[in-house]
Design an enzyme around this catalytic site. Sequence first.
Site, PDB file in Angstrom:
ATOM      1  N   ARG A  15     -46.498 -65.021  -4.788  1.00  0.00           N
ATOM      2  CA  ARG A  15     -47.428 -63.993  -5.263  1.00  0.00           C
ATOM      3  C   ARG A  15     -46.793 -63.176  -6.401  1.00  0.00           C
ATOM      4  O   ARG A  15     -45.587 -63.178  -6.583  1.00  0.00           O
ATOM      5  CB  ARG A  15     -47.774 -63.025  -4.112  1.00  0.00           C
ATOM      6  CG  ARG A  15     -48.705 -63.596  -3.087  1.00  0.00           C
ATOM      7  CD  ARG A  15     -48.831 -62.681  -1.883  1.00  0.00           C
ATOM      8  NE  ARG A  15     -47.633 -62.659  -1.067  1.00  0.00           N
ATOM      9  CZ  ARG A  15     -47.466 -61.909   0.018  1.00  0.00           C
ATOM     10  NH1 ARG A  15     -48.429 -61.090   0.402  1.00  0.00           N
ATOM     11  NH2 ARG A  15     -46.352 -61.959   0.724  1.00  0.00           N
ATOM     12  N   LYS A  75     -43.004 -58.141  -2.337  1.00  0.00           N
ATOM     13  CA  LYS A  75     -42.141 -57.970  -1.154  1.00  0.00           C
ATOM     14  C   LYS A  75     -41.021 -56.977  -1.447  1.00  0.00           C
ATOM     15  O   LYS A  75     -40.740 -56.626  -2.584  1.00  0.00           O
ATOM     16  CB  LYS A  75     -41.556 -59.327  -0.726  1.00  0.00           C
ATOM     17  CG  LYS A  75     -42.593 -60.287  -0.195  1.00  0.00           C
ATOM     18  CD  LYS A  75     -43.439 -59.713   0.939  1.00  0.00           C
ATOM     19  CE  LYS A  75     -42.666 -59.526   2.240  1.00  0.00           C
ATOM     20  NZ  LYS A  75     -43.562 -59.028   3.327  1.00  0.00           N
ATOM     21  N   TYR A  94     -44.708 -53.825  -0.696  1.00  0.00           N
ATOM     22  CA  TYR A  94     -44.554 -53.855   0.766  1.00  0.00           C
ATOM     23  C   TYR A  94     -43.080 -53.606   1.073  1.00  0.00           C
ATOM     24  O   TYR A  94     -42.205 -54.247   0.483  1.00  0.00           O
ATOM     25  CB  TYR A  94     -44.946 -55.225   1.338  1.00  0.00           C
ATOM     26  CG  TYR A  94     -46.427 -55.502   1.288  1.00  0.00           C
ATOM     27  CD1 TYR A  94     -47.316 -54.760   2.058  1.00  0.00           C
ATOM     28  CD2 TYR A  94     -46.945 -56.505   0.483  1.00  0.00           C
ATOM     29  CE1 TYR A  94     -48.679 -54.995   2.012  1.00  0.00           C
ATOM     30  CE2 TYR A  94     -48.308 -56.755   0.426  1.00  0.00           C
ATOM     31  CZ  TYR A  94     -49.165 -56.002   1.200  1.00  0.00           C
ATOM     32  OH  TYR A  94     -50.513 -56.230   1.142  1.00  0.00           O
ATOM     33  N   HIS A  96     -41.880 -52.337   4.716  1.00  0.00           N
ATOM     34  CA  HIS A  96     -41.592 -52.571   6.136  1.00  0.00           C
ATOM     35  C   HIS A  96     -40.188 -52.069   6.503  1.00  0.00           C
ATOM     36  O   HIS A  96     -39.382 -52.772   7.113  1.00  0.00           O
ATOM     37  CB  HIS A  96     -41.742 -54.067   6.471  1.00  0.00           C
ATOM     38  CG  HIS A  96     -43.105 -54.598   6.154  1.00  0.00           C
ATOM     39  ND1 HIS A  96     -44.224 -54.244   6.870  1.00  0.00           N
ATOM     40  CD2 HIS A  96     -43.537 -55.426   5.167  1.00  0.00           C
ATOM     41  CE1 HIS A  96     -45.294 -54.839   6.352  1.00  0.00           C
ATOM     42  NE2 HIS A  96     -44.910 -55.553   5.313  1.00  0.00           N
ATOM     43  N   GLU A 118     -47.954 -50.889   2.768  1.00  0.00           N
ATOM     44  CA  GLU A 118     -48.508 -51.012   4.124  1.00  0.00           C
ATOM     45  C   GLU A 118     -48.802 -49.675   4.791  1.00  0.00           C
ATOM     46  O   GLU A 118     -49.510 -49.638   5.798  1.00  0.00           O
ATOM     47  CB  GLU A 118     -47.584 -51.865   5.015  1.00  0.00           C
ATOM     48  CG  GLU A 118     -46.260 -51.230   5.435  1.00  0.00           C
ATOM     49  CD  GLU A 118     -45.151 -51.375   4.408  1.00  0.00           C
ATOM     50  OE1 GLU A 118     -45.426 -51.816   3.281  1.00  0.00           O
ATOM     51  OE2 GLU A 118     -43.988 -51.036   4.733  1.00  0.00           O
ATOM     52  N   ASP A 270     -42.894 -58.779  10.569  1.00  0.00           N
ATOM     53  CA  ASP A 270     -42.478 -57.933   9.432  1.00  0.00           C
ATOM     54  C   ASP A 270     -42.100 -56.528   9.900  1.00  0.00           C
ATOM     55  O   ASP A 270     -41.380 -55.820   9.204  1.00  0.00           O
ATOM     56  CB  ASP A 270     -43.550 -57.894   8.334  1.00  0.00           C
ATOM     57  CG  ASP A 270     -44.914 -57.437   8.838  1.00  0.00           C
ATOM     58  OD1 ASP A 270     -45.081 -57.246  10.062  1.00  0.00           O
ATOM     59  OD2 ASP A 270     -45.816 -57.260   8.000  1.00  0.00           O
TER      60      ASP A 270
HETATM   61  N1  LIG Z   1     -46.157 -61.915   8.681  1.00  0.00           N
HETATM   62  C1  LIG Z   1     -46.948 -61.642   7.645  1.00  0.00           C
HETATM   63  O1  LIG Z   1     -46.939 -62.329   6.625  1.00  0.00           O
HETATM   64  C2  LIG Z   1     -47.912 -60.490   7.726  1.00  0.00           C
HETATM   65  C3  LIG Z   1     -48.965 -60.367   6.808  1.00  0.00           C
HETATM   66  C4  LIG Z   1     -49.873 -59.306   6.972  1.00  0.00           C
HETATM   67  C5  LIG Z   1     -49.712 -58.382   8.011  1.00  0.00           C
HETATM   68  N2  LIG Z   1     -48.646 -58.535   8.858  1.00  0.00           N
HETATM   69  C6  LIG Z   1     -48.406 -57.632   9.973  1.00  0.00           C
HETATM   70  O2  LIG Z   1     -49.253 -57.885  11.052  1.00  0.00           O
HETATM   71  C7  LIG Z   1     -49.220 -56.744  11.917  1.00  0.00           C
HETATM   72  C8  LIG Z   1     -50.649 -56.363  12.300  1.00  0.00           C
HETATM   73  O3  LIG Z   1     -51.309 -55.850  11.133  1.00  0.00           O
HETATM   74  P1  LIG Z   1     -52.835 -55.355  11.175  1.00  0.00           P
HETATM   75  O4  LIG Z   1     -53.222 -55.110   9.759  1.00  0.00           O
HETATM   76  O5  LIG Z   1     -53.644 -56.259  12.005  1.00  0.00           O
HETATM   77  O6  LIG Z   1     -52.679 -53.938  11.919  1.00  0.00           O
HETATM   78  P2  LIG Z   1     -53.874 -53.093  12.575  1.00  0.00           P
HETATM   79  O7  LIG Z   1     -53.390 -51.685  12.620  1.00  0.00           O
HETATM   80  O8  LIG Z   1     -55.162 -53.393  11.920  1.00  0.00           O
HETATM   81  O9  LIG Z   1     -53.937 -53.679  14.062  1.00  0.00           O
HETATM   82  C9  LIG Z   1     -52.907 -53.527  14.983  1.00  0.00           C
HETATM   83  C10 LIG Z   1     -53.532 -53.509  16.361  1.00  0.00           C
HETATM   84  O10 LIG Z   1     -52.463 -53.554  17.312  1.00  0.00           O
HETATM   85  C11 LIG Z   1     -52.907 -52.806  18.428  1.00  0.00           C
HETATM   86  N3  LIG Z   1     -51.745 -52.481  19.239  1.00  0.00           N
HETATM   87  C12 LIG Z   1     -50.745 -51.599  18.996  1.00  0.00           C
HETATM   88  N4  LIG Z   1     -49.861 -51.621  20.003  1.00  0.00           N
HETATM   89  C13 LIG Z   1     -50.319 -52.533  20.906  1.00  0.00           C
HETATM   90  C14 LIG Z   1     -49.865 -52.993  22.167  1.00  0.00           C
HETATM   91  N5  LIG Z   1     -48.737 -52.499  22.705  1.00  0.00           N
HETATM   92  N6  LIG Z   1     -50.583 -53.932  22.804  1.00  0.00           N
HETATM   93  C15 LIG Z   1     -51.718 -54.428  22.274  1.00  0.00           C
HETATM   94  N7  LIG Z   1     -52.214 -54.014  21.088  1.00  0.00           N
HETATM   95  C16 LIG Z   1     -51.514 -53.083  20.405  1.00  0.00           C
HETATM   96  C17 LIG Z   1     -53.599 -51.600  17.818  1.00  0.00           C
HETATM   97  O11 LIG Z   1     -54.462 -50.993  18.771  1.00  0.00           O
HETATM   98  C18 LIG Z   1     -54.354 -52.261  16.659  1.00  0.00           C
HETATM   99  O12 LIG Z   1     -55.663 -52.628  17.023  1.00  0.00           O
HETATM  100  C19 LIG Z   1     -48.475 -55.662  11.115  1.00  0.00           C
HETATM  101  O13 LIG Z   1     -47.120 -55.630  11.499  1.00  0.00           O
HETATM  102  C20 LIG Z   1     -48.599 -56.150   9.698  1.00  0.00           C
HETATM  103  O14 LIG Z   1     -47.609 -55.626   8.829  1.00  0.00           O
HETATM  104  C21 LIG Z   1     -47.759 -59.559   8.719  1.00  0.00           C
END
Ligand SMILES: NC(=O)c1ccc[n+]([C@@H]2O[C@H](COP(=O)([O-])OP(=O)(O)OC[C@H]3O[C@@H](n4cnc5c(N)ncnc54)[C@H](O)[C@@H]3O)[C@@H](O)[C@H]2O)c1
Length: 369
Positions: A15, A75, A94, A96, A118, A270
Amino acid sequence: MIIGVPKEIKDQEFRVALTPAGTRALLKAGHRVVVEAGAGTGSGLDDAQYTQAGAEIVSEKALVFDRADLIVKVKEPLPAEYALLKKGQALFTYLHLAADRRLTETLLEREIFAIAYETVESADGSRPILRPMSEVAGRLAVQIGAHYLERVHGGRGVLLGGVPGVPNGKVVIIGAGVVGTEATHIAVGFGARVVVANLHRDRLEMLEALYRGRVTTMVANADWIEQQVIDADLVIGAVLVPGGRAPKVVSRDAVGRMKKGAVIVDVSVDQGGCIETIRPTSHSDPVYVVDGVLHYAVPNMPGIVPETSTFALTNASFPFILRLAELGPEHAVRSDPALAKGLNLAFGRITHRAVAEAFGMTYAPGVGA
Ligand SMILES: NC(=O)c1ccc[n+]([C@@H]2O[C@H](COP(=O)([O-])OP(=O)(O)OC[C@H]3O[C@@H](n4cnc5c(N)ncnc54)[C@H](O)[C@@H]3O)[C@@H](O)[C@H]2O)c1
């Protein structure tokens, strides 16, 4: 203001943080844009397009960092880039930080004015720059999980959709925010049995209304999650505590009791990951096995679909980049509450509570904002 756009160096990251269209808009507003040669190539954007848009192309990454007042990236800076950051420079990407003490300490030492995509947060609590990449990662999570469930890739050899006469596979999604919801859409589309757990009921009500009878929803509690996980073919970790380290919601013991050849895709890696056995991997070496269970934990999943992700990201980030350039980073953060939430570090202090808490360091509210 001079805006610098380095080429990303994270493993298999294709990206780029600014498109030629964004470059043109910044130039029109009276700014300069310095782009590292080849920065957009992985997203199908060549240097000539940036030059035509008015950018200066430089062959050395160091020159981008040296000339720019504001660095825009995708990143977080990696160790090879640390020494290039100028003291007091503004950085928009981003980050993190809660998952990376060394990066946090480095940026503090260099007094970087660090705004994390983020944690930029709108008045309604949504995160406009995280959202598009969470949409991509959520959709990818099921596709990737299905791939690793194939026997030739080390998995159980289960087809998520099954066929008439043979049960379909079971997908357990933990967290029903953006990632979890998008993963649910795709898992349902694949024809899998889907269970979704979330901390709060409201998100589950929405999924229940959409997929009544097709999806099982549950408010997350440790016993229920464990019961579901040990019976799953694919587990998707999708929790988030904004800015903080992800809570561990699946124990090592539960992983040990999962079916051999089952797959975990922990999207929340992340922020440190929500599975006790998780550690970050890379696109070049994405999976490892613990107790016969495949673990996929790539922190930059959207990087492998750059022609989708770059445009999805920059659609969301560009209005903020323009504001940072127009007003100057400090004034922009002071005048825009969404950007103020994005500010993680300023003048050598931590300005985001969850980041400070992750490291037991001092939180300096109001500094820089
Ligand atoms: N690996 C990657 O390439 C990548 C890409 C994009 C996002 N992400 C990550 O994915 C993760 C989720 O992002 P999102 O945008 O969906 O966040 P979000 O805030 O939209 O959703 C997170 C959800 O987790 C729930 N939650 C929190 N603690 C919990 C628990 N103990 N048990 C059950 N549910 C729980 C919250 O209620 C919420 O609904 C983040 O860490 C984000 O940075 C990673």
